[in-house]
Design a protein around this motif. Sequence first.
Motif, PDB file in Angstrom:
ATOM      1  N   GLY A   1       9.836  72.838  39.874  1.00 61.42           N
ATOM      2  CA  GLY A   1       8.875  73.646  39.014  1.00 61.42           C
ATOM      3  C   GLY A   1       8.389  74.690  39.656  1.00 61.42           C
ATOM      4  N   THR A   2       8.802  75.054  41.014  1.00 60.82           N
ATOM      5  CA  THR A   2       8.108  76.132  41.719  1.00 60.82           C
ATOM      6  C   THR A   2       8.618  77.536  40.983  1.00 60.82           C
ATOM      7  N   ASN A   3       7.811  78.325  41.008  1.00 63.19           N
ATOM      8  CA  ASN A   3       8.053  79.601  40.378  1.00 63.19           C
ATOM      9  C   ASN A   3       9.228  80.426  41.474  1.00 63.19           C
ATOM     10  N   LEU A   4      10.152  81.159  40.578  1.00 70.14           N
ATOM     11  CA  LEU A   4      11.139  81.494  41.493  1.00 70.14           C
ATOM     12  C   LEU A   4      10.809  82.651  42.246  1.00 70.14           C
ATOM     13  N   ILE A   5       9.806  83.397  41.984  1.00 67.02           N
ATOM     14  CA  ILE A   5       9.337  84.484  42.969  1.00 67.02           C
ATOM     15  C   ILE A   5       8.713  83.829  44.344  1.00 67.02           C
ATOM     16  N   GLU A   6       8.049  82.722  44.082  1.00 68.89           N
ATOM     17  CA  GLU A   6       7.386  82.284  45.127  1.00 68.89           C
ATOM     18  C   GLU A   6       8.423  81.553  45.801  1.00 68.89           C
ATOM     19  N   ALA A   7       9.492  80.732  45.532  1.00 74.91           N
ATOM     20  CA  ALA A   7      10.539  79.947  46.053  1.00 74.91           C
ATOM     21  C   ALA A   7      11.384  81.007  46.835  1.00 74.91           C
ATOM     22  N   ALA A   8      11.809  82.129  46.062  1.00 70.96           N
ATOM     23  CA  ALA A   8      12.605  83.154  46.884  1.00 70.96           C
ATOM     24  C   ALA A   8      11.980  83.422  48.032  1.00 70.96           C
ATOM     25  N   LYS A   9      10.621  83.705  48.021  1.00 70.85           N
ATOM     26  CA  LYS A   9       9.860  84.320  49.224  1.00 70.85           C
ATOM     27  C   LYS A   9      10.003  83.116  50.399  1.00 70.85           C
TER      28      LYS A   9
ATOM     29  N   SER B   1       6.188  90.599  31.739  1.00 68.74           N
ATOM     30  CA  SER B   1       5.718  91.877  31.137  1.00 68.74           C
ATOM     31  C   SER B   1       6.309  93.104  31.699  1.00 68.74           C
ATOM     32  N   CYS B   2       6.790  92.956  33.001  1.00 68.29           N
ATOM     33  CA  CYS B   2       7.129  94.383  33.532  1.00 68.29           C
ATOM     34  C   CYS B   2       8.776  94.354  33.785  1.00 68.29           C
ATOM     35  N   ARG B   3       9.421  93.191  33.784  1.00 61.49           N
ATOM     36  CA  ARG B   3      10.718  92.976  33.872  1.00 61.49           C
ATOM     37  C   ARG B   3      11.362  93.570  35.193  1.00 61.49           C
ATOM     38  N   VAL B   4      10.590  94.026  36.131  1.00 57.51           N
ATOM     39  CA  VAL B   4      11.163  94.554  37.393  1.00 57.51           C
ATOM     40  C   VAL B   4      12.050  93.418  38.194  1.00 57.51           C
ATOM     41  N   CYS B   5      11.568  92.191  38.049  1.00 53.59           N
ATOM     42  CA  CYS B   5      12.126  91.110  38.586  1.00 53.59           C
ATOM     43  C   CYS B   5      13.336  90.455  37.935  1.00 53.59           C
ATOM     44  N   THR B   6      13.914  91.081  36.995  1.00 57.36           N
ATOM     45  CA  THR B   6      15.115  90.753  36.246  1.00 57.36           C
ATOM     46  C   THR B   6      16.192  90.101  37.142  1.00 57.36           C
ATOM     47  N   VAL B   7      16.858  88.855  37.069  1.00 62.25           N
ATOM     48  CA  VAL B   7      17.664  88.193  37.627  1.00 62.25           C
ATOM     49  C   VAL B   7      18.613  87.643  36.556  1.00 62.25           C
ATOM     50  N   ASN B   8      19.657  87.094  37.173  1.00 63.84           N
ATOM     51  CA  ASN B   8      20.780  86.351  36.168  1.00 63.84           C
ATOM     52  C   ASN B   8      20.643  84.940  36.658  1.00 63.84           C
TER      53      ASN B   8
ATOM     54  N   CYS C   1      10.129  85.905  37.032  1.00 62.47           N
ATOM     55  CA  CYS C   1       8.895  85.421  37.317  1.00 62.47           C
ATOM     56  C   CYS C   1       8.545  84.192  36.169  1.00 62.47           C
ATOM     57  N   THR C   2       9.451  84.391  35.285  1.00 66.10           N
ATOM     58  CA  THR C   2       9.142  83.143  34.090  1.00 66.10           C
ATOM     59  C   THR C   2      10.311  81.821  34.160  1.00 66.10           C
ATOM     60  N   ILE C   3      11.003  82.122  35.466  1.00 68.57           N
ATOM     61  CA  ILE C   3      11.603  80.659  35.801  1.00 68.57           C
ATOM     62  C   ILE C   3      10.957  79.716  36.762  1.00 68.57           C
ATOM     63  N   SER C   4      10.708  78.455  35.936  1.00 64.33           N
ATOM     64  CA  SER C   4      10.477  77.365  36.982  1.00 64.33           C
ATOM     65  C   SER C   4      11.799  76.595  37.531  1.00 64.33           C
ATOM     66  N   LEU C   5      11.969  76.419  38.568  1.00 65.54           N
ATOM     67  CA  LEU C   5      13.090  75.933  39.271  1.00 65.54           C
ATOM     68  C   LEU C   5      13.537  74.514  38.847  1.00 65.54           C
ATOM     69  N   GLN C   6      14.696  74.332  38.648  1.00 65.46           N
ATOM     70  CA  GLN C   6      15.142  73.028  38.210  1.00 65.46           C
ATOM     71  C   GLN C   6      16.356  72.930  39.387  1.00 65.46           C
ATOM     72  N   GLU C   7      17.136  71.579  39.245  1.00 63.07           N
ATOM     73  CA  GLU C   7      18.011  71.021  39.935  1.00 63.07           C
ATOM     74  C   GLU C   7      19.410  71.919  39.633  1.00 63.07           C
ATOM     75  N   GLY C   8      20.033  72.523  40.421  1.00 65.48           N
ATOM     76  CA  GLY C   8      21.226  73.056  40.335  1.00 65.48           C
ATOM     77  C   GLY C   8      21.286  74.416  39.516  1.00 65.48           C
ATOM     78  N   MET C   9      19.960  74.945  39.583  1.00 62.18           N
ATOM     79  CA  MET C   9      20.283  76.547  38.994  1.00 62.18           C
ATOM     80  C   MET C   9      20.991  77.364  39.728  1.00 62.18           C
ATOM     81  N   ASP C  10      21.647  78.129  39.050  1.00 63.85           N
ATOM     82  CA  ASP C  10      22.513  79.254  39.883  1.00 63.85           C
ATOM     83  C   ASP C  10      21.901  80.417  39.427  1.00 63.85           C
ATOM     84  N   ILE C  11      21.381  81.246  40.228  1.00 67.35           N
ATOM     85  CA  ILE C  11      20.596  82.503  40.189  1.00 67.35           C
ATOM     86  C   ILE C  11      21.188  83.774  40.963  1.00 67.35           C
TER      87      ILE C  11
END
Length: 420
Positions: free
Chosen positions: A18-26, A46-53, A62-72
């Motif tokens: 459930g950790t936010n992706l921005i914080e987990a990546a950091k 809102s800014c979309r500068v953090c766009t990932v796949n 920044c809208t991604i809450s991490l779940q098991e097995g996500m491939d980013i």
Amino acid sequence: MENISFKLDGRICTAEKGTNLIEAAKQNGIFIPTLCHFKHLDPLGSCRVCTVNLNGRPVAGCTISLQEGMDIEVNTTELLDTRKAILEMMFVEGNHFCPSCEKSGDCQMQNLGYETGIRFTRYPHLFVDRLVDARPERIVVNQNRCIKCKRCIEEVKTNDGFSVFSFTQRGNSTKVSVDYEQEAKLSEIEAERAMQICPTGSILVKGKTFSKPFGNRQFDLGPEGKQFSLDKIKKHKTTNKKKRIATTSLAGCFGCHMSMLDIDLGLLDLLEVVEFNKSPITDIKNFTEHCDIGLIEGGCCNTHNIEVLREFRKHCDILVSVGECAIWGGLPAIRNTVPLEECLREAYLESMTSEEGATIIPNHEDIPKILNKVYSNHEVVKIDYHIPGCPPNANHIWNVVKHILFEEEYSIAYPEFKYD
């Protein structure tokens, strides 16, 4: 909390579920840029500068809450270019005159421009003329710089819990408006905080200056030892024993030429391997030989500027725009928000220094015709490279020139890559 595993660019990482992706990546040593994310706020996206796949689909990181097995995927070539394009659109959609902005050096959007290596934008500047609201008691809100990130809306509250900022209108007309009654309740410290959380120079505090010497601003020095590579610049092959350089100043202040001279005695070493042809530095008025490289300061504000620029394109193998005015218009382009007729009337007929009864706007066949706006050089001719800055650092200018003309490899130090 449960720990889960996920992939970032193929690398297996771990974080709390459930950790936010921005914080987990950091936490895992990977930087994802963003201009709207705050750790303690619900995701804004809102800014979309953090766009990932995410599993192959583009989404705001920044809208991604991490779940098991996500491939980013974070730093693919396509994603890096997408983020750069989004930033470029932000720069051209508003009026971000960095050399005259109070937040320059402390501006997060400006810093991301540095981080992504934006030297010029692939999109034309709009030069809109939006409201600058000075009615609030403590702050000024410049809508020309607002990127609608929602930080101020979500974060700036009065002590009794009322919002100071809100979105009004819709679509492309959406703007951040101020509740004047609630804004008046803010203390001076709270007003300064509103300015600090804004990622651009849209919110400023009245009657105070926060300018600092270069080197003391937040984003002046950057990560220690960081360099901008010039390996994507094509080398210029020539048989000339001495490389020939031409320079000129169009619609600019001549500051870039002054910066060229700031290598001091290094100029003597440079003259061992190059020679200047048409240039204010040598006072040679006309081309006498074809040149390897032309350095252009200033944009095009009149017909004479266009003639000179086309002449340089004809007589130089490589053409380089030097400084903000050459790259997108710079400070002279402030007039682009004003119709030409209104601009001329104010300058010659209705200004404080106009003579009483003045009725003539200068017009003669020997006077170059002023253009409807200030044009960037790459709107007029093909430009091979751009050197940002106002003015650019002398080492930045000459390292680019030497990289193009000689076999040695050069790079640009982070503190030398600036827009102001």
